[in-house]
Design a protein around this motif. Structure first.
Motif, PDB file in Angstrom:
ATOM      1  N   HIS A  34       0.688  -1.171   0.043  1.00 23.19           N
ATOM      2  CA  HIS A  34       0.087  -0.026  -0.013  1.00 23.19           C
ATOM      3  C   HIS A  34       1.039   1.359  -0.191  1.00 23.19           C
ATOM      4  O   HIS A  34       0.593   2.166  -0.565  1.00 23.19           O
ATOM      5  N   ASP A  35       2.064   1.144   0.851  1.00 23.44           N
ATOM      6  CA  ASP A  35       3.023   2.387   0.684  1.00 23.44           C
ATOM      7  C   ASP A  35       3.450   2.519  -0.216  1.00 23.44           C
ATOM      8  O   ASP A  35       3.759   3.828  -0.615  1.00 23.44           O
ATOM      9  N   ASN A  36       3.663   1.791  -1.271  1.00 23.56           N
ATOM     10  CA  ASN A  36       4.485   1.794  -2.489  1.00 23.56           C
ATOM     11  C   ASN A  36       3.275   1.841  -3.725  1.00 23.56           C
ATOM     12  O   ASN A  36       3.726   1.363  -4.903  1.00 23.56           O
ATOM     13  N   GLY A  37       2.121   2.082  -3.621  1.00 24.21           N
ATOM     14  CA  GLY A  37       0.878   1.984  -4.687  1.00 24.21           C
ATOM     15  C   GLY A  37       0.580   0.952  -5.095  1.00 24.21           C
ATOM     16  O   GLY A  37       0.168   0.688  -6.143  1.00 24.21           O
ATOM     17  N   ILE A  38       0.982  -0.395  -4.346  1.00 26.17           N
ATOM     18  CA  ILE A  38       0.637  -1.552  -4.996  1.00 26.17           C
ATOM     19  C   ILE A  38      -0.638  -2.097  -4.215  1.00 26.17           C
ATOM     20  O   ILE A  38      -0.431  -2.023  -2.778  1.00 26.17           O
ATOM     21  N   ILE A  39      -1.778  -2.908  -4.624  1.00 24.13           N
ATOM     22  CA  ILE A  39      -2.894  -3.134  -4.000  1.00 24.13           C
ATOM     23  C   ILE A  39      -2.721  -4.807  -4.177  1.00 24.13           C
ATOM     24  O   ILE A  39      -2.718  -5.326  -5.255  1.00 24.13           O
ATOM     25  N   LEU A  40      -2.889  -5.623  -3.052  1.00 16.96           N
ATOM     26  CA  LEU A  40      -2.989  -6.842  -3.065  1.00 16.96           C
ATOM     27  C   LEU A  40      -4.399  -7.245  -3.573  1.00 16.96           C
ATOM     28  O   LEU A  40      -5.466  -6.729  -3.023  1.00 16.96           O
ATOM     29  N   ASN A  41      -4.392  -8.177  -4.483  1.00 16.60           N
ATOM     30  CA  ASN A  41      -5.865  -8.828  -4.798  1.00 16.60           C
ATOM     31  C   ASN A  41      -6.139  -9.883  -3.669  1.00 16.60           C
ATOM     32  O   ASN A  41      -5.689 -11.088  -3.830  1.00 16.60           O
ATOM     33  N   SER A  42      -7.119  -9.508  -2.884  1.00 16.37           N
ATOM     34  CA  SER A  42      -7.521 -10.323  -1.708  1.00 16.37           C
ATOM     35  C   SER A  42      -8.271 -11.736  -2.361  1.00 16.37           C
ATOM     36  O   SER A  42      -8.250 -12.912  -1.755  1.00 16.37           O
ATOM     37  N   ASP A  43      -8.798 -11.623  -3.475  1.00 13.66           N
ATOM     38  CA  ASP A  43      -9.550 -12.549  -4.123  1.00 13.66           C
ATOM     39  C   ASP A  43      -8.898 -13.713  -4.635  1.00 13.66           C
ATOM     40  O   ASP A  43      -8.947 -14.923  -4.551  1.00 13.66           O
ATOM     41  N   LYS A  44      -7.555 -13.465  -4.986  1.00  8.88           N
ATOM     42  CA  LYS A  44      -6.622 -14.467  -5.456  1.00  8.88           C
ATOM     43  C   LYS A  44      -5.603 -14.918  -4.163  1.00  8.88           C
ATOM     44  O   LYS A  44      -4.741 -15.700  -4.750  1.00  8.88           O
ATOM     45  N   THR A  45      -5.905 -14.362  -3.130  1.00 10.25           N
ATOM     46  CA  THR A  45      -5.039 -14.872  -2.073  1.00 10.25           C
ATOM     47  C   THR A  45      -5.640 -16.034  -1.132  1.00 10.25           C
ATOM     48  O   THR A  45      -6.716 -16.024  -0.834  1.00 10.25           O
ATOM     49  N   ASN A  46      -4.809 -17.122  -1.063  1.00 12.41           N
ATOM     50  CA  ASN A  46      -5.356 -18.269  -0.476  1.00 12.41           C
ATOM     51  C   ASN A  46      -4.529 -18.945   0.759  1.00 12.41           C
ATOM     52  O   ASN A  46      -3.177 -18.738   0.857  1.00 12.41           O
ATOM     53  N   SER A  60      -9.413 -25.785  13.943  1.00  9.07           N
ATOM     54  CA  SER A  60      -9.611 -24.867  12.688  1.00  9.07           C
ATOM     55  C   SER A  60      -8.586 -23.958  12.843  1.00  9.07           C
ATOM     56  O   SER A  60      -8.381 -23.507  14.029  1.00  9.07           O
ATOM     57  N   PRO A  61      -7.954 -23.445  11.531  1.00  7.83           N
ATOM     58  CA  PRO A  61      -7.169 -22.288  11.588  1.00  7.83           C
ATOM     59  C   PRO A  61      -7.888 -20.944  12.133  1.00  7.83           C
ATOM     60  O   PRO A  61      -8.942 -20.647  11.619  1.00  7.83           O
ATOM     61  N   PRO A  62      -7.263 -20.105  12.625  1.00  9.42           N
ATOM     62  CA  PRO A  62      -7.935 -18.734  13.107  1.00  9.42           C
ATOM     63  C   PRO A  62      -7.855 -17.871  11.742  1.00  9.42           C
ATOM     64  O   PRO A  62      -7.385 -18.237  10.754  1.00  9.42           O
ATOM     65  N   PHE A  63      -8.982 -17.063  11.646  1.00 11.57           N
ATOM     66  CA  PHE A  63      -9.112 -16.446  10.365  1.00 11.57           C
ATOM     67  C   PHE A  63      -7.889 -15.465  10.116  1.00 11.57           C
ATOM     68  O   PHE A  63      -7.495 -14.974  10.934  1.00 11.57           O
ATOM     69  N   MET A  64      -7.570 -15.161   8.956  1.00 14.90           N
ATOM     70  CA  MET A  64      -6.366 -14.183   8.530  1.00 14.90           C
ATOM     71  C   MET A  64      -7.011 -13.349   7.459  1.00 14.90           C
ATOM     72  O   MET A  64      -7.791 -13.751   6.711  1.00 14.90           O
ATOM     73  N   TYR A  65      -6.250 -12.058   7.277  1.00 14.74           N
ATOM     74  CA  TYR A  65      -6.919 -11.366   6.442  1.00 14.74           C
ATOM     75  C   TYR A  65      -5.739 -10.486   5.661  1.00 14.74           C
ATOM     76  O   TYR A  65      -4.532 -10.530   6.127  1.00 14.74           O
ATOM     77  N   THR A  66      -6.352 -10.053   4.556  1.00 17.59           N
ATOM     78  CA  THR A  66      -5.522  -9.119   3.774  1.00 17.59           C
ATOM     79  C   THR A  66      -5.804  -7.672   4.100  1.00 17.59           C
ATOM     80  O   THR A  66      -7.099  -7.300   3.467  1.00 17.59           O
ATOM     81  N   HIS A  67      -5.530  -7.134   5.060  1.00 17.79           N
ATOM     82  CA  HIS A  67      -6.300  -5.595   5.525  1.00 17.79           C
ATOM     83  C   HIS A  67      -6.156  -4.543   4.492  1.00 17.79           C
ATOM     84  O   HIS A  67      -5.267  -4.481   3.859  1.00 17.79           O
ATOM     85  N   SER A  68      -7.448  -3.788   4.653  1.00 17.48           N
ATOM     86  CA  SER A  68      -7.495  -2.581   3.662  1.00 17.48           C
ATOM     87  C   SER A  68      -6.381  -1.413   4.184  1.00 17.48           C
ATOM     88  O   SER A  68      -5.804  -1.639   5.162  1.00 17.48           O
ATOM     89  N   PHE A  69      -6.220  -0.517   3.169  1.00 17.50           N
ATOM     90  CA  PHE A  69      -5.327   0.499   3.577  1.00 17.50           C
ATOM     91  C   PHE A  69      -5.824   1.215   4.881  1.00 17.50           C
ATOM     92  O   PHE A  69      -5.220   1.619   5.887  1.00 17.50           O
TER      93      PHE A  69
END
Length: 249
Positions: A34-46, A60-69
Motif C-alpha cells: 500500500h505504501d508503494n502504490g501496489i494493491i494486493l488482490n485478496s480474491d486471489k490470496t489463498n 480450525s485455523p484462525p481467520f487471516m486477513y489481507t487488511h485494507s489501507f
C-alpha cells in the motif's frame, strides 16, 4: 505495478501460533504494498495448510486477513476486511500444490493438457518434427508421487509414441516387447523357483515398499531355506509361524 506469485511460508507444530506468524508476514507485505502504490488482490490470496494425510491438524485455523489501507493505518479497527479463503490445492508458479503433497491435482492437470495436445498432434504429426510436452516442468517435485498417478502419464506417453513414431519403429518395438514378455514369463520365474525364492516386485516410493505385495515375499525370502522350500502347506505354515514367533521374542 504488479507483484505476482508472492508466497509466505511458515512451519510449526502449533497451528494457531503458525497462523499468527503468517498473519504478521501478510500485514508487513500488505502495508509495504500500500505504501508503494501496489494493491494486493485478496480474491486471489489463498491459505494452504500442508500436513501429513495421517496427521491432520487439530482444530480450525484462525481467520487471516489481507487488511485494507484504512484498516492498516487505523490500528486494525476496521471490520470490513474479508478473511483469506482456505483451499485444499493452490497453484504456484504453474504447479498445483495440494495439502498432502500427493500431487494428484497436478498430475490430473497435466493429463488434461496432454489429452488436448494429443488431439492437435494428430493433425500436426507430419509437419512438426519434434513435440516437447509439459511433463518435464517441475518433474523433480511431482515425479516422486504414487505409482498410480505416474501410470496415468505413462499411458498418455505411450499414446504419443504410437501417434508419432513410424510403422517400422513400431514393428521393431513389438518384436522386442514379445521377446521381453517371454523372457519375463518363462525364464525369470523358473530361475527364481529353482533358487527357492519368491519374486519381490519393484516399487517406486515408500508407500509401495510398505504394502503386503512387497513386504510378504521379502519376509518369506528372509526365512530359512528349509521353510520356503517346504511343499506341504500345513507343515509350511507351522514352521513359518514358529520361526516368526521365535524372532519376535
Amino acid at each position: 505495478m504488479f507483484a505476482d506469485d508472492l508466497c509466505s511460508l511458515r512451519t510449526g507444530t502449533d497451528l494457531a501460533d503458525t497462523c499468527r506468524l503468517v498473519q504478521r508476514d501478510i500485514d508487513a507485505v500488505v502495508k509495504s504494498s500500500h505504501d508503494n502504490g501496489i494493491i494486493l488482490n485478496s480474491d486471489k490470496t489463498n491459505l494452504l495448510i500442508i500436513h501429513s494425510p495421517y496427521l491432520r491438524p487439530t482444530g480450525s485455523p484462525p481467520f487471516m486477513y489481507t487488511h485494507s489501507f484504512s484498516c492498516l493505518h487505523n490500528d486494525f479497527v476496521c471490520g470490513n476486511c474479508m478473511p483469506i479463503k482456505e483451499v485444499d490445492c493452490a497453484t504456484y508458479l504453474g504447479v498445483k500444490v495440494d495439502n498432502n503433497f500427493s500431487w494428484s491435482h497436478h498430475v490430473d492437470y497435466i493429463c488434461d493438457k496432454l489429452r488436448l495436445f494429443l488431439g492437435k498432434s494428430y493433425h500436426l504429426r507430419f509437419k512438426v518434427p519434434t513435440i516437447e510436452p509439459i511433463l518435464g516442468y517441475a518433474l523433480d517435485s511431482y515425479g516422486l508421487t504414487f505409482k498410480t498417478h505416474i501410470d496415468k502419464l505413462d499411458v498418455l506417453q505411450i499414446r504419443f509414441l504410437i501417434l508419432l513414431v513410424s510403422n517400422k519403429t513400431k514393428a521393431n518395438c513389438k518384436v522386442k516387447r514379445m521377446a521381453q514378455h517371454w523372457s519375463t514369463t518363462v525364464i525369470v520365474p523358473t530361475r527364481l523357483m529353482s533358487a527357492g525364492k519368491f519374486e519381490v516386485p519393484k516399487v517406486n516410493n515408500y508407500f509401495g515398499d510398505r504394502t503386503l505385495k512387497k513386504r510378504l515375499p521379502y519376509l518369506l525370502n528372509s526365512s530359512p531355506e528349509d521353510i520356503h522350500r517346504e511343499q506341504e502347506k500345513n507343515v509350511f505354515k507351522r514352521k513359518l509361524k514358529k520361526y516368526f514367533i521365535a524372532n519376535l521374542a
